[in-house]
Design a protein around this motif. Sequence first.
Motif, short mmCIF file in Angstrom:
data_model
loop_
_atom_site.label_atom_id
_atom_site.label_comp_id
_atom_site.label_asym_id
_atom_site.label_seq_id
_atom_site.Cartn_x
_atom_site.Cartn_y
_atom_site.Cartn_z
N ARG A 4 0.84 -1.20 0.00
CA ARG A 4 0.00 0.00 0.00
C ARG A 4 0.87 1.24 0.00
O ARG A 4 1.96 1.24 0.54
CB ARG A 4 -0.90 0.03 1.23
N THR A 5 0.34 2.30 -0.60
CA THR A 5 1.02 3.59 -0.59
C THR A 5 0.12 4.59 0.11
O THR A 5 -1.06 4.70 -0.22
CB THR A 5 1.29 4.06 -2.04
N SER A 52 -0.61 -0.98 -4.05
CA SER A 52 0.58 -0.74 -4.86
C SER A 52 0.31 -0.83 -6.36
O SER A 52 0.76 0.01 -7.11
CB SER A 52 1.68 -1.74 -4.50
#
Length: 60
Positions: A4-5, A52
């Motif tokens: 995850r960002t 991502s």
Amino acid sequence: MNGRTVLERFPAGGPRGSWPAEEFAQARRSEGLSAEVVMDLATDMFLVIVRSGDVADATA
């Protein structure tokens, strides 16, 4: 949080009736990202995240 960002962080104690994290996430969704809001209990912050693969797809 693997895969995850974090796009943005918002304090959990915002003004009553204000949802800045949700508004930010909605704006990102209108740009084509599948942004989500999650709660980070350790820091008491709302995080706007994308998976991502979604970041790579949106920038291509």
